[in-house]
Motif scaffolding. Structure first.
Motif, mmCIF file in Angstrom:
data_model
loop_
_atom_site.group_PDB
_atom_site.id
_atom_site.type_symbol
_atom_site.label_atom_id
_atom_site.label_comp_id
_atom_site.label_asym_id
_atom_site.label_seq_id
_atom_site.Cartn_x
_atom_site.Cartn_y
_atom_site.Cartn_z
ATOM 1 N N SER A 11 -4.094 -4.129 -0.384
ATOM 2 C CA SER A 11 -2.640 -4.248 -0.347
ATOM 3 C C SER A 11 -2.079 -3.322 0.724
ATOM 4 N N PHE A 12 -0.838 -3.548 1.058
ATOM 5 C CA PHE A 12 -0.137 -2.634 1.966
ATOM 6 C C PHE A 12 1.289 -2.558 1.446
ATOM 7 N N ARG A 13 1.748 -1.361 1.219
ATOM 8 C CA ARG A 13 2.995 -1.175 0.478
ATOM 9 C C ARG A 13 4.151 -1.988 1.034
ATOM 10 N N ARG A 14 4.345 -1.973 2.342
ATOM 11 C CA ARG A 14 5.545 -2.570 2.917
ATOM 12 C C ARG A 14 5.410 -4.061 3.243
ATOM 13 N N CYS A 15 4.221 -4.580 3.175
ATOM 14 C CA CYS A 15 4.014 -5.980 3.574
ATOM 15 C C CYS A 15 4.690 -6.922 2.565
ATOM 16 N N PRO A 16 5.560 -7.821 3.045
ATOM 17 C CA PRO A 16 6.265 -8.708 2.106
ATOM 18 C C PRO A 16 5.324 -9.616 1.318
ATOM 19 N N TYR A 17 4.227 -10.016 1.947
ATOM 20 C CA TYR A 17 3.274 -10.862 1.229
ATOM 21 C C TYR A 17 2.588 -10.056 0.109
ATOM 22 N N ALA A 18 2.253 -8.815 0.420
ATOM 23 C CA ALA A 18 1.603 -7.968 -0.584
ATOM 24 C C ALA A 18 2.587 -7.611 -1.698
ATOM 25 N N ILE A 19 3.849 -7.426 -1.341
ATOM 26 C CA ILE A 19 4.856 -7.103 -2.364
ATOM 27 C C ILE A 19 4.920 -8.234 -3.390
ATOM 28 N N ARG A 20 4.981 -9.486 -2.899
ATOM 29 C CA ARG A 20 5.134 -10.563 -3.882
ATOM 30 C C ARG A 20 3.881 -10.745 -4.726
ATOM 31 N N ALA A 21 2.723 -10.461 -4.133
ATOM 32 C CA ALA A 21 1.481 -10.526 -4.933
ATOM 33 C C ALA A 21 1.508 -9.449 -6.021
ATOM 34 N N ARG A 22 1.939 -8.236 -5.658
ATOM 35 C CA ARG A 22 1.992 -7.169 -6.668
ATOM 36 C C ARG A 22 3.004 -7.510 -7.763
ATOM 37 N N LEU A 23 4.145 -8.089 -7.376
ATOM 38 C CA LEU A 23 5.158 -8.439 -8.379
ATOM 39 C C LEU A 23 4.585 -9.429 -9.399
ATOM 40 N N ALA A 24 3.824 -10.407 -8.913
ATOM 41 C CA ALA A 24 3.266 -11.407 -9.836
ATOM 42 C C ALA A 24 2.176 -10.795 -10.717
ATOM 43 N N LEU A 25 1.315 -9.972 -10.125
ATOM 44 C CA LEU A 25 0.258 -9.336 -10.922
ATOM 45 C C LEU A 25 0.877 -8.454 -12.005
ATOM 46 N N SER A 26 1.947 -7.777 -11.633
ATOM 47 C CA SER A 26 2.607 -6.890 -12.574
ATOM 48 C C SER A 26 3.265 -7.696 -13.698
ATOM 49 N N ALA A 28 2.415 -10.611 -14.740
ATOM 50 C CA ALA A 28 1.340 -11.203 -15.548
ATOM 51 C C ALA A 28 0.557 -10.136 -16.300
ATOM 52 N N ASN A 29 0.861 -8.880 -15.994
ATOM 53 C CA ASN A 29 0.187 -7.757 -16.639
ATOM 54 C C ASN A 29 -1.326 -7.808 -16.428
ATOM 55 N N ILE A 30 -1.695 -8.097 -15.212
ATOM 56 C CA ILE A 30 -3.114 -8.122 -14.861
ATOM 57 C C ILE A 30 -3.434 -6.853 -14.079
ATOM 58 N N LYS A 31 -4.338 -6.104 -14.639
ATOM 59 C CA LYS A 31 -4.692 -4.825 -14.017
ATOM 60 C C LYS A 31 -5.682 -5.053 -12.886
ATOM 61 N N VAL A 32 -5.396 -4.432 -11.755
ATOM 62 C CA VAL A 32 -6.317 -4.526 -10.618
ATOM 63 C C VAL A 32 -6.605 -3.121 -10.101
ATOM 64 N N GLU A 33 -7.682 -3.023 -9.338
ATOM 65 C CA GLU A 33 -7.914 -1.791 -8.584
ATOM 66 C C GLU A 33 -7.172 -1.975 -7.266
ATOM 67 N N ILE A 34 -6.235 -1.095 -6.978
ATOM 68 C CA ILE A 34 -5.454 -1.269 -5.750
ATOM 69 C C ILE A 34 -6.044 -0.405 -4.635
ATOM 70 N N ARG A 35 -6.187 -1.031 -3.466
ATOM 71 C CA ARG A 35 -6.709 -0.311 -2.298
ATOM 72 C C ARG A 35 -5.700 -0.455 -1.167
ATOM 73 N N GLU A 36 -5.045 0.646 -0.856
ATOM 74 C CA GLU A 36 -4.004 0.626 0.177
ATOM 75 C C GLU A 36 -4.665 0.571 1.561
ATOM 76 N N VAL A 37 -4.340 -0.488 2.297
ATOM 77 C CA VAL A 37 -4.949 -0.688 3.610
ATOM 78 C C VAL A 37 -3.972 -0.259 4.695
ATOM 79 N N VAL A 38 -4.438 0.506 5.644
ATOM 80 C CA VAL A 38 -3.642 0.785 6.837
ATOM 81 C C VAL A 38 -4.076 -0.258 7.863
ATOM 82 N N LEU A 39 -3.116 -1.092 8.293
ATOM 83 C CA LEU A 39 -3.503 -2.285 9.063
ATOM 84 C C LEU A 39 -4.187 -1.950 10.383
ATOM 85 N N LYS A 40 -3.866 -0.778 10.922
ATOM 86 C CA LYS A 40 -4.502 -0.390 12.194
ATOM 87 C C LYS A 40 -5.915 0.152 11.984
#
Ligand SMILES: N[C@@H](CCC(=O)N[C@@H](CS)C(=O)NCC(=O)O)C(=O)O
Length: 211
Positions: A11-26, A28-40
């Motif tokens: 995931s990447f905090r500011r990415c709009p695509y990642a934001i909507r994925a996190r919103l849905a996972l949250s 749905a109450n599905i627990k994931v291991e989150i790995r913050e990616v720095v795109l560079k």
């Protein structure tokens, strides 16, 4: 009983695509291991697994889901307590419109220094006109009435990104409902809790769970 591995979300905090994925996972109450990616500095574990090399990317013990909308649907098809999937098919047309028609002009406005200076106003106006159409289309507090649906959640991070290019300018537009709709999301516990800051993930880091 079969024990399932906790899915991994790149995931990447500011990415709009990642934001909507996190919103849905949250939701749905599905627990994931989150790995913050720095795109560079994409970690090799991410590069190896993601075909598109874009975030978000969800790795489950059954598959790799590389598209944010697919991650949302995967999560909500398992658990949809807020009934986000209860949405007319038109919702998918709106989502496509935002991805295919709006996003390019959002980028041309946000990253305007990469484009000819004299194109800025025109690009911003094309993006604004798309949002004005959506504003007129909105059937209630949310896109399809008084209940939030997948469409609202999938579109919100892009409208947010556009608004914050110049929030004073955005607020100066006479929106019918879109600004209230945006503010509702921005102030919601749901969004705030999805925007927690995580340090860059590196192999060997201790596991961080979301939500
Ligand atoms: N269609 C993809 C698009 C995701 C996407 O473009 N994410 C951007 C960040 S907002 C990205 O990872 N870009 C790769 C890069 O900048 O190297 C999805 O819906 O997940």
């Amino acid at each position: 009983m079969e024990v399932k591995e906790t899915p991994i979300l790149y995931s990447f905090r500011r990415c709009p695509y990642a934001i909507r994925a996190r919103l849905a996972l949250s939701s749905a109450n599905i627990k994931v291991e989150i790995r913050e990616v720095v795109l560079k500095e994409k970690p090799k574990e991410f590069i190896e697994v993601s075909a598109s090399k874009t975030v978000p990317c969800l790795v489950t013990d059954e598959s790799v889901i590389d598209e944010s909308l697919d991650i949302m649907l995967w999560a909500l098809n398992q658990n949809d307590p807020e009934n986000w999937l209860d949405m007319p098919d038109e919702g998918f047309e709106v989502i496509n419109l935002i991805e295919d028609k709006f996003k390019p002009y959002l980028d041309k406005t946000k990253y305007s220094s990469r484009y000819p200076k004299d194109e800025f106003e025109g690009n911003r106006m094309i993006a604004t006109d798309i949002l004005k159409d959506l504003d007129r289309f909105q059937k209630g507090k949310y896109f399809f009435g008084n209940k939030m649906s997948l469409c609202d959640v999938a579109v919100f991070p892009f409208v947010r990104q556009f608004a914050f290019i110049n929030i004073d300018w955005f607020n100066g537009i006479q929106w019918r409902n879109l600004n209230d709709w945006l503010n509702y999301f921005l102030d919601s516990e749901m969004f705030v809790s999805c925007q927690k800051k995580y340090i860059k993930w590196e192999s060997g880091n201790s596991t961080v769970y979301f939500p």
